[in-house]
Every structure is written in structure tokens, then in C-alpha cells.
Design an enzyme around this catalytic site. Structure first.
Site, short mmCIF file in Angstrom:
data_model
loop_
_atom_site.label_atom_id
_atom_site.label_comp_id
_atom_site.label_asym_id
_atom_site.label_seq_id
_atom_site.Cartn_x
_atom_site.Cartn_y
_atom_site.Cartn_z
N VAL A 119 0.91 -1.15 0.00
CA VAL A 119 0.00 0.00 0.00
C VAL A 119 0.95 1.20 0.00
O VAL A 119 1.50 1.57 1.04
CB VAL A 119 -0.94 0.00 1.23
CG1 VAL A 119 -1.79 1.25 1.25
CG2 VAL A 119 -1.83 -1.25 1.21
N PRO A 120 1.20 1.77 -1.18
CA PRO A 120 2.36 2.65 -1.40
C PRO A 120 2.22 4.07 -0.85
O PRO A 120 2.23 5.05 -1.61
CB PRO A 120 2.49 2.65 -2.92
CG PRO A 120 1.08 2.50 -3.39
CD PRO A 120 0.44 1.56 -2.40
N CYS A 121 2.16 4.21 0.45
CA CYS A 121 2.06 5.54 1.03
C CYS A 121 3.32 6.36 0.79
O CYS A 121 3.30 7.58 0.95
CB CYS A 121 1.69 5.47 2.51
SG CYS A 121 2.74 4.42 3.48
N HIS A 122 4.41 5.71 0.36
CA HIS A 122 5.61 6.48 0.01
C HIS A 122 5.37 7.37 -1.20
O HIS A 122 6.11 8.32 -1.43
CB HIS A 122 6.80 5.53 -0.24
CG HIS A 122 6.62 4.57 -1.35
ND1 HIS A 122 5.95 3.37 -1.19
CD2 HIS A 122 7.01 4.62 -2.64
CE1 HIS A 122 5.96 2.72 -2.35
NE2 HIS A 122 6.58 3.46 -3.24
#
Length: 157
Positions: A119-122
Site C-alpha cells: 500500500v504505497p504511502c511512500h
């Protein structure tokens, strides 16, 4: 109740530990160091395989059975974050406007994200393109390294 299992792999950003059961992934953690652990659990092995492929530049979209969000709102926020494509970024504010939420809610969802990278919160940045915070690994250093990994690499012709 289900049996929990865990395994880890070494990556360019540190040790990644995946925890789950026979039917889902419950958490992913990024640590500076530790020992690599193996598992026979097929769901966790698949998560590690996909993470290896991601770091090798061969995977841009994950397909893993993640533990469900605790609320429908949490699921909507997670899906909005997942929708930001590989190699792209969005600001907290832009993402919030797109789903009728607030930048603070997006920030809180990122801070509580139990599945960094997948879950690419970056990929979620502050206003004006500022890096913002990151709750996994070494914080903003890890976030920057993940963004660099996803940045298209140009070459000489």
C-alpha cells in the site's frame, strides 16, 4: 482463530518482515537489520516473491490478500493510496480532494499503514512536492529511496 506465521528478506532498504496466516497478510515491517527467516506458508512466500520482484524492477502492482481494513472508511483511504500508480506521486491534498476526504485523514491512513510498499504511502507527498513523513523503515530516508527506485531511469543513447 488462525495460525500466524512470519518470514523476512533482505532488501536495499533493510530487512522486510511479512506476517500473516494461510489466507492473508496481516503486516509488513521494514527494519534496519535482523535475520532472514524462511517459511513454508504459501501466502507469505508469495508476498516475499512479489517484494523481491518489486525491488528487482520487475513488478509494479502487487496482488496479495491483505487483512481487511477495520472500517469502510479505512478501506476507501487504502484503495485511494493503492490507486496512485508506480512511478507517480500525489499530494495529501490532491488525493483527499479526489475522494472527498481531508489531507489529515490521508496522512493518518499513511501513518497507520500496516503494509508499506504494497500500500504505497511512500508515493504520497506534502504540498508543493515536499517529501513529508514516512512511518516505515528509517522514515523519510526510506521514502526517498523507494521513490528513487520507482523513478524512470534514463540512459544515454
Amino acid at each position: 482463530m488462525y495460525a500466524r506465521d512470519a518470514a523476512s528478506i533482505a532488501t536495499p532498504i533493510g530487512l522486510i518482515r511479512v506476517t500473516g496466516s494461510t489466507d492473508r497478510i496481516d503486516a509488513i515491517a521494514i527494519d534496519r537489520d535482523g535475520i532472514v527467516e524462511a517459511t513454508m506458508n504459501p501466502v507469505i512466500r508469495e508476498a516475499l516473491r512479489q517484494l523481491n520482484a518489486y525491488f528487482a524492477g520487475r513488478l509494479t502492482v502487487f496482488d496479495l490478500p491483505l487483512a481487511p481494513s477495520l472500517t469502510p472508511r479505512g478501506d476507501a483511504l487504502r484503495q485511494a493510496i493503492v490507486a496512485v500508480p508506480y512511478g507517480r506521486t500525489a499530494s495529501y491534498g490532491d488525493l483527499a480532494r479526489a475522494i472527498g476526504s481531508s489531507p489529515r485523514a490521508i496522512g493518518q491512513a499513511c501513518a497507520r499503514n500496516p503494509f508499506p510498499i504494497v500500500v504505497p504511502c511512500h508515493r504520497i507527498l506534502g504540498a508543493g512536492g515536499g517529501l513529508g513523513a514516512y512511518s516505515a523503515g528509517q522514515g523519510p530516508i526510506t521514502k526517498s529511496r523507494l521513490l528513487d527506485l520507482e523513478r524512470p531511469q534514463g540512459g544515454l543513447l
